[in-house]
Design a protein around this motif. Structure first.
Motif, mmCIF file in Angstrom:
data_model
loop_
_atom_site.group_PDB
_atom_site.id
_atom_site.type_symbol
_atom_site.label_atom_id
_atom_site.label_comp_id
_atom_site.label_asym_id
_atom_site.label_seq_id
_atom_site.Cartn_x
_atom_site.Cartn_y
_atom_site.Cartn_z
ATOM 1 N N LEU A 60 32.589 85.370 49.460
ATOM 2 C CA LEU A 60 33.444 85.900 48.394
ATOM 3 C C LEU A 60 33.901 87.324 48.712
ATOM 4 N N GLY A 63 37.190 87.783 50.376
ATOM 5 C CA GLY A 63 38.414 87.566 49.604
ATOM 6 C C GLY A 63 39.171 86.351 50.111
ATOM 7 N N ASN A 64 40.490 86.329 49.922
ATOM 8 C CA ASN A 64 41.350 85.259 50.403
ATOM 9 C C ASN A 64 40.900 83.883 49.898
ATOM 10 N N VAL A 65 40.868 83.723 48.585
ATOM 11 C CA VAL A 65 40.457 82.473 47.959
ATOM 12 C C VAL A 65 41.587 81.966 47.071
ATOM 13 N N LEU A 68 38.688 77.784 43.969
ATOM 14 C CA LEU A 68 37.261 78.044 43.872
ATOM 15 C C LEU A 68 36.603 76.841 43.211
ATOM 16 N N VAL A 95 37.060 77.709 48.603
ATOM 17 C CA VAL A 95 35.687 78.177 48.716
ATOM 18 C C VAL A 95 34.833 77.330 47.783
ATOM 19 N N PHE A 116 32.812 88.647 42.514
ATOM 20 C CA PHE A 116 34.160 88.114 42.338
ATOM 21 C C PHE A 116 35.249 89.187 42.407
ATOM 22 N N LYS A 118 36.872 90.705 44.747
ATOM 23 C CA LYS A 118 37.972 90.520 45.697
ATOM 24 C C LYS A 118 38.603 89.135 45.596
ATOM 25 N N VAL A 119 38.221 88.390 44.582
ATOM 26 C CA VAL A 119 38.667 87.008 44.465
ATOM 27 C C VAL A 119 39.581 86.853 43.266
ATOM 28 N N ASN A 120 40.723 86.233 43.497
ATOM 29 C CA ASN A 120 41.662 85.948 42.424
ATOM 30 C C ASN A 120 42.290 84.574 42.683
ATOM 31 N N PRO A 121 41.483 83.505 42.528
ATOM 32 C CA PRO A 121 41.996 82.179 42.868
ATOM 33 C C PRO A 121 43.072 81.715 41.885
#
Length: 135
Positions: A60, A63-65, A68, A95, A116, A118-121
């Motif tokens: 996670l 990043g780059n998701v 999820l 991911v 979470f 860096k994650v913005n699915p």
């Protein structure tokens, strides 16, 4: 044209129909429903589970998701079928945060504890409750 796969997300309530029937006949609350629901309180499991949590967190942090997946062994099982993930999601970055035998309370804990930032699915699929169905 993009292919879209549908997911059926099941959330099963604690307690079973069979457990409720005798209590209903007596006019009592079913045993599964008396007292606090253990699935409502987030909690971790054991050290090996926490190690797996740390590995998922490392992914996670990259990043780059785009998609999820969060859940129990059914969700984790998708990782054994990369061809299906490719067929359903194409070039999206998927991911999988599934972990075998997780109950709702474990998934709640992971949702609170995972990194979470860096994650913005675009899509998050949560499957929870299957392992609580016999309680």
């Amino acid at each position: 044209m993009k292919k879209i796969c549908a997911f059926i997300v099941c959330a099963l309530c604690a307690g079973s129909y069979a457990a409720e029937e005798p209590a209903k006949a007596k006019g009592e609350a079913p045993a599964a429903l008396s007292g606090p629901n253990p699935a409502a309180a987030a909690k971790p499991r054991h050290e090996a589970w926490l190690d797996a949590q740390r590995k998922r967190d490392a992914r996670l942090r990259d990043g780059n998701v785009d998609v999820l997946l969060i859940g129990d062994s059914i969700t984790a099982g998708w990782s054994r079928h990369p061809e299906l993930i490719k067929k359903c999601f194409g070039d999206l970055h998927v991911v999988n945060l599934g972990h075998p035998a997780d109950k709702t309370e474990n998934i709640l804990w992971r949702l609170q504890d995972h990194f979470f930032e860096k994650v913005n699915p675009g899509v998050a699929v949560i499957m929870a409750g299957t392992n609580n169905s016999n309680h």
